[in-house]
Design an enzyme around this catalytic site. Sequence first.
Site, short mmCIF file in Angstrom:
data_model
loop_
_atom_site.label_atom_id
_atom_site.label_comp_id
_atom_site.label_asym_id
_atom_site.label_seq_id
_atom_site.Cartn_x
_atom_site.Cartn_y
_atom_site.Cartn_z
N SER B 95 -0.66 -4.55 -3.88
CA SER B 95 -1.56 -4.47 -5.02
C SER B 95 -1.94 -3.02 -5.32
CB SER B 95 -2.78 -5.35 -4.74
OG SER B 95 -3.52 -5.57 -5.92
N ASP B 217 1.47 -15.22 -10.50
CA ASP B 217 0.45 -14.31 -9.95
C ASP B 217 -0.59 -14.07 -11.04
OD1 ASP B 217 -1.10 -12.24 -9.03
OD2 ASP B 217 0.57 -11.01 -8.34
N HIS B 245 -1.48 -13.90 -5.43
CA HIS B 245 -1.36 -12.44 -5.46
C HIS B 245 -1.06 -11.89 -4.07
CE1 HIS B 245 -1.90 -8.49 -7.10
NE2 HIS B 245 -2.92 -8.21 -6.32
#
Lengths: 426, 268
Positions: B95, B217, B245
């Site tokens: 991320s 996601d 995610h």
Amino acid sequence: MSPPTGGSDGPGRGVPSTRAAFSALLEDSAEDLYESAPCGYLSTLMDGTVAKVNATLLNWLGLSRDEVVGRMRFSDLLTVGGRLYHETHFAPLLRMQGHLGGIALEMRTAQGSRLPVLITSTVKKTDDGEPLLIRTTVFDATDRRAYEQELLRARRAADEARKQAEADRERLREALAVLQQSLLPATLPDIPGVETAGHYHTASPFQLGGDFYDLFPLDGDDRFAFFLGDVCGKGPQAAALTSLTRYTLRAAALHDPDPVTNLRDLNTALLDRYTGDDPRYCTAVAGVLERAGDTLNVRLASGGHPPALVLRGDGGVEYLSTPGGMLVGALPGAQFVQVRVTLRPGDTLLLYTDGLTEARIGPHRELYGYEALASFAASLAPSGPHRVIDALTELLSGFGDGLDDDTALLAVGLPARTDTGSRDRA
Amino acid sequence: MSIHRRNNIRVTGRSSGRTIVLAHGFGCDQNMWRLVEPALAKDFRVVLFDYVGAGRSDVSAWREERYSSLDGYARDVVEVCEELDLRDAVLVGHSVSAMAGVLAGAAAPERIGSLVMVCPSPYYIDEDGYRGGFSAEDIDELLESLESNYLGWSATMAPVIMGNPDRPELGEELTNSFCATDPDIARVFARTTFLSDSRKDLAGVTVPTLILECEQDAIAPPEVGAYVHSAIPGSELVTLAATGHCPQLSAPEATASAISAFVADLDR
């Protein structure tokens, strides 16, 4: 004891028995317990797809079963911000822990309004430990959230107030430090052949102290005046009194360098300024240093102040007693007593305020006192002013919270002759 | 303070293997890698750490100015690499760490030789001609959720836990303590994560890069994965059959094998 209504023989006549009521209750089907539970209930696959949901939650959200089951994921029921939170916190934690309780989120209803909820989830696993599905209960937390918002608001307000108070406190500390410094000499004058040292211990950065000292030339390099004292009280009033005292003594000494006269002038000035029901006074030592060959003649007058101390070059220690000296500014016509002392090379004269001698030491918080100070000085003697002040500064900081008063220290001395006392110059 | 202690660095795996640094994203700490770490550790030397402010890092080293921009997190990555004197390491960033990794790689090219970006997004906010998936209001909502949930964090317990990194059992007294974070720190990390725009940094990536995305996601949708892929010349994009995610948790085997395959290719 009265027998229970009804009995095991069968239903009572006309009045429903407790047992019958229990039976009716037990007939509340598991299905109905699930569907009409007072909380929302849903089961999802591990990817979040809703597999089962109860009527209560559908009602709250204004959605039909067909719209939800198999079509929506759990996170689709949340607000977008809640979805972000779900993905970054909720889902990972649930994976790691297998259980997660009491998470505050908001759901979005079909009508577009928000429903604050508290979510608890557990992961159901297969017999061999593989995660199978997620069971989630949903509690309507509308009232609870309103209450929490109140708490958060109060907390933020308190945080703001605390930050403001800290900033104010810091500004006050800075202002007080500047004021306190203004009551002390920035540096002591450089007197050829004479060593001088001073120290001011501030008991609290938030309380102006009332101790003061000064040392300044009268004419050329041969005569200097000095004083050290302690005004009554603390805080702004004490600071104002200190300021008046300091400048009065300075002006008086420049006008007529006679210590007793100077203290009398101060006595008059204080009585003149502080009249009626607000008497203000101080204790002070004032003196004049006069060079005579390789010695210093000191004239010193005291008004109610603790006796000065002389550390002799031969290791001896003596208090300069000035009995009968009265508080300065308390009574008209106050009497002050003058003594003379000659400092020879290696001798040091120490002036101090009672913060030092009235410090509390040890577990029983006993007064430090004059005897202890004399012994401490004896352990230092012979010592030059810098060494004496350094040692006393260390002593003061060692007192910790036993020292709750400001303390001023001033030392004047003649360096020992190099052939005998070079250690003083280290 | 050593960087080791400050960033709670942990090194495991095959010491002779190539070094893989696993950088966690916003929301948790190095625990995020617990399911992929064993598989990677078979072949590689695995370095785990917590950003300052997260997990069992030294919270006293946290400074709002530093961690209000991705550069601060990138500096953590570089300093971890320097502490271990890594050369040519593979940086796996999840991320927001994928973006911090891009910056770290630019700052220390000799130390970071390749990148694995797990569910990256260079910018979360929708704009004309760009779809990040969110509006500024959505991010405010997230911040509200953070305020409402002090997951595993309590002002009274935190000093005990943070001050005793070698006694994890203290943390277990609190539920949800895996990702316990001071709410003030989490807020700054959230803002930095979701409001930073790193799109212009992508074109500067010249090292071998693998982009891992999930089929579904909610945070980094497929358009974003495609954007990153097209913005980094020569990058490889792998779509994992996973949802959410955090594929390192929802599909750890697939995630680990995609990383392993990429790293194995580097040496070919």
